[in-house]
Design an enzyme around this catalytic site. Sequence first.
Site, PDB file in Angstrom:
ATOM      1  N   SER A  67       0.807  -1.221   0.068  1.00  0.00           N
ATOM      2  CA  SER A  67       0.040  -0.044   0.049  1.00  0.00           C
ATOM      3  C   SER A  67       0.839   1.218   0.070  1.00  0.00           C
ATOM      4  O   SER A  67       0.185   2.234  -0.133  1.00  0.00           O
ATOM      5  CB  SER A  67      -0.777   0.246   1.228  1.00  0.00           C
ATOM      6  OG  SER A  67      -2.032  -0.851   1.148  1.00  0.00           O
ATOM      7  N   LYS A  70       0.465   3.525  -2.830  1.00  0.00           N
ATOM      8  CA  LYS A  70      -0.865   4.135  -3.176  1.00  0.00           C
ATOM      9  C   LYS A  70      -0.702   5.735  -3.399  1.00  0.00           C
ATOM     10  O   LYS A  70      -1.105   6.235  -4.377  1.00  0.00           O
ATOM     11  CB  LYS A  70      -2.199   3.995  -2.009  1.00  0.00           C
ATOM     12  CG  LYS A  70      -2.633   2.520  -2.272  1.00  0.00           C
ATOM     13  CD  LYS A  70      -3.277   2.205  -0.986  1.00  0.00           C
ATOM     14  CE  LYS A  70      -3.757   0.914  -0.829  1.00  0.00           C
ATOM     15  NZ  LYS A  70      -4.527   0.459   0.263  1.00  0.00           N
ATOM     16  N   TYR A 192      -3.382  -3.138 -10.224  1.00  0.00           N
ATOM     17  CA  TYR A 192      -3.040  -2.692  -8.852  1.00  0.00           C
ATOM     18  C   TYR A 192      -2.310  -3.905  -8.255  1.00  0.00           C
ATOM     19  O   TYR A 192      -1.509  -3.586  -7.471  1.00  0.00           O
ATOM     20  CB  TYR A 192      -4.613  -2.576  -8.261  1.00  0.00           C
ATOM     21  CG  TYR A 192      -4.526  -2.367  -6.696  1.00  0.00           C
ATOM     22  CD1 TYR A 192      -4.098  -1.300  -5.933  1.00  0.00           C
ATOM     23  CD2 TYR A 192      -4.800  -3.568  -5.978  1.00  0.00           C
ATOM     24  CE1 TYR A 192      -3.837  -1.153  -4.802  1.00  0.00           C
ATOM     25  CE2 TYR A 192      -4.889  -3.464  -4.493  1.00  0.00           C
ATOM     26  CZ  TYR A 192      -4.545  -2.246  -3.870  1.00  0.00           C
ATOM     27  OH  TYR A 192      -4.205  -2.343  -2.683  1.00  0.00           O
ATOM     28  N   TYR A 244      -5.100   4.796   7.555  1.00  0.00           N
ATOM     29  CA  TYR A 244      -6.584   4.009   7.586  1.00  0.00           C
ATOM     30  C   TYR A 244      -7.243   4.453   8.881  1.00  0.00           C
ATOM     31  O   TYR A 244      -7.267   5.819   9.137  1.00  0.00           O
ATOM     32  CB  TYR A 244      -6.246   2.669   7.396  1.00  0.00           C
ATOM     33  CG  TYR A 244      -5.616   2.162   6.466  1.00  0.00           C
ATOM     34  CD1 TYR A 244      -5.880   2.391   5.175  1.00  0.00           C
ATOM     35  CD2 TYR A 244      -4.334   1.370   6.668  1.00  0.00           C
ATOM     36  CE1 TYR A 244      -5.127   2.000   4.087  1.00  0.00           C
ATOM     37  CE2 TYR A 244      -3.538   0.999   5.829  1.00  0.00           C
ATOM     38  CZ  TYR A 244      -4.014   1.156   4.546  1.00  0.00           C
ATOM     39  OH  TYR A 244      -3.021   0.818   3.399  1.00  0.00           O
ATOM     40  N   VAL A 262       1.117  -3.379   4.110  1.00  0.00           N
ATOM     41  CA  VAL A 262       1.110  -4.716   4.805  1.00  0.00           C
ATOM     42  C   VAL A 262       2.425  -5.589   4.904  1.00  0.00           C
ATOM     43  O   VAL A 262       2.486  -6.594   5.468  1.00  0.00           O
ATOM     44  CB  VAL A 262       0.024  -5.829   4.339  1.00  0.00           C
ATOM     45  CG1 VAL A 262      -1.227  -5.334   4.798  1.00  0.00           C
ATOM     46  CG2 VAL A 262       0.059  -5.913   2.820  1.00  0.00           C
TER      47      VAL A 262
HETATM   48  N1  GLN Z   1      -1.834  -5.265  -1.652  1.00  0.00           N
HETATM   49  C1  GLN Z   1      -2.591  -5.283  -0.554  1.00  0.00           C
HETATM   50  C2  GLN Z   1      -3.940  -5.325  -0.607  1.00  0.00           C
HETATM   51  O1  GLN Z   1      -4.547  -4.611  -1.526  1.00  0.00           O
HETATM   52  C3  GLN Z   1      -2.163  -4.064   0.059  1.00  0.00           C
HETATM   53  C4  GLN Z   1      -2.891  -3.555   1.422  1.00  0.00           C
HETATM   54  C5  GLN Z   1      -1.900  -2.749   2.237  1.00  0.00           C
HETATM   55  O2  GLN Z   1      -0.562  -2.690   2.003  1.00  0.00           O
HETATM   56  N2  GLN Z   1      -2.680  -2.488   3.275  1.00  0.00           N
HETATM   57  O3  GLN Z   1      -4.588  -5.970   0.227  1.00  0.00           O
END
Ligand code: GLN
Length: 445
Positions: A67, A70, A192, A244, A262
């Site tokens: 993420s 993003k 993505y 978040y 994550v």
């Molecule tokens: N690729 C992961 C997902 O879409 C990324 C989520 C994250 O890093 N919080 O679930």
Amino acid sequence: MSVATGAVTDALRELHTRYSGVGEGALADYIPPLTHADPGAFGLALISMDGHRYGVGEADVPFTVQSVSKPFVYALALSLLGLDEVCRWVNAEPSGEAFNAISLERGTGRPANAMVNAGAIVTTALVPDTPRAPRFGRILDCLSRFAGRRLDVDEEVYASEAATGDRNRALAYLIRSTGPLPVDPVAAVETYFRQCAVRVTALDLAAMAATLAHGGVNPLTGDRVVPEPVAAQVLAVMATCGMYDASGDWLLRVGLPAKSGVSGGLIAAGPARFGLAAYSPLLDAAGTSVRGRLAIGKLSERLGLHLMHNPALAGSTVTLVTTAAGLPAAPAGARERARRERVAVAAAQGALDFTAAERVLYALDEAGTGRTGAVVLDLVRVTDIDTVARAMLRGGLARLDADGRRTAVADPDGRLYAPGEETGAPRCFASREEAVAWCAETAVG
Ligand code: GLN
């Protein structure tokens, strides 16, 4: 090792030592290869606006960006389409929900923001996909320019997320079913997944964050990756939504725009100061690296980096407010003295922005000895004037002139008026003494 290297590295090393024993948290396991990460891995990296690189621990160990991609893909979409167009499809409101929540606005189906998965999938879908410039190629190029080196994809992690990513796929279908999108989020979700599987190190992430902090110019390569307003827009959304459902608490306690992922990556940006990154794959309940959160939080507290702290008032912008008679070199003759008493002088130093310009204008008013006196603004020790400050100072001088005051500036480097420029009113001189002499000569004695 230089002194700066020692001090910064020592601060990072101290945090590394302090938190490397923390064993709380868990590896993300919904993308199976993420469980292969070394739970003990812990790296910290900092990159300054001059491109100085500092890293301790596992700052060179590769992991997938997840993420943390993003904000950078959001930056790409913003620079290609502009804020208004992007906001039509992705809102910029904190969702207060987990990263993979169904955060879609009632009525429009628009995702809450580009930092949650729903918004990130739409953001990826907004990046144009053309035969000459395929969507993923544009994204990989952009992430690489942010990092300052060519990045690649961890194919194993990509394949695994593509195989297990039904929740994200479901989100994409849901978005397509509710929102009148110009693009296909279902097609984009594969891109993505690929963007999340791009491989980086903590040092790469620090460079990426530093590029945002540096107004969109990579401090390592000098490459302008995105326009300055885009960098500011991305930092704003990171500040309100980057963590978040822990975003409010993070802004309250740490006070820096940030983004977690994550696989254990975490970035924070100190605007105009540095980019920071941590890597440690044990995550808390919000999906944030536990050690990364602790280390960056402590660093912010120690170094006073919280954005809402009263920024250190730039010591003394105005270094002198007097009349020319009060200047050290003033001649003693009574007539000359009387003339020089009618010449107000204010001197400024350093870099002038809105705040500094307000002080300078206030000083010019204070320095005035009456409605008919002359005014000298001494900018000899000014190092920079931004566009806002320039307009304010020019406007202030024009008003004094309209009031019938004679105005002169000591501006040897042409910072307020370009050399030879028709100023309208103030006369420009290379030194304060010349400016004062001209004003005093014509002052009504
Ligand atoms: N690729 C992961 C997902 O879409 C990324 C989520 C994250 O890093 N919080 O679930």
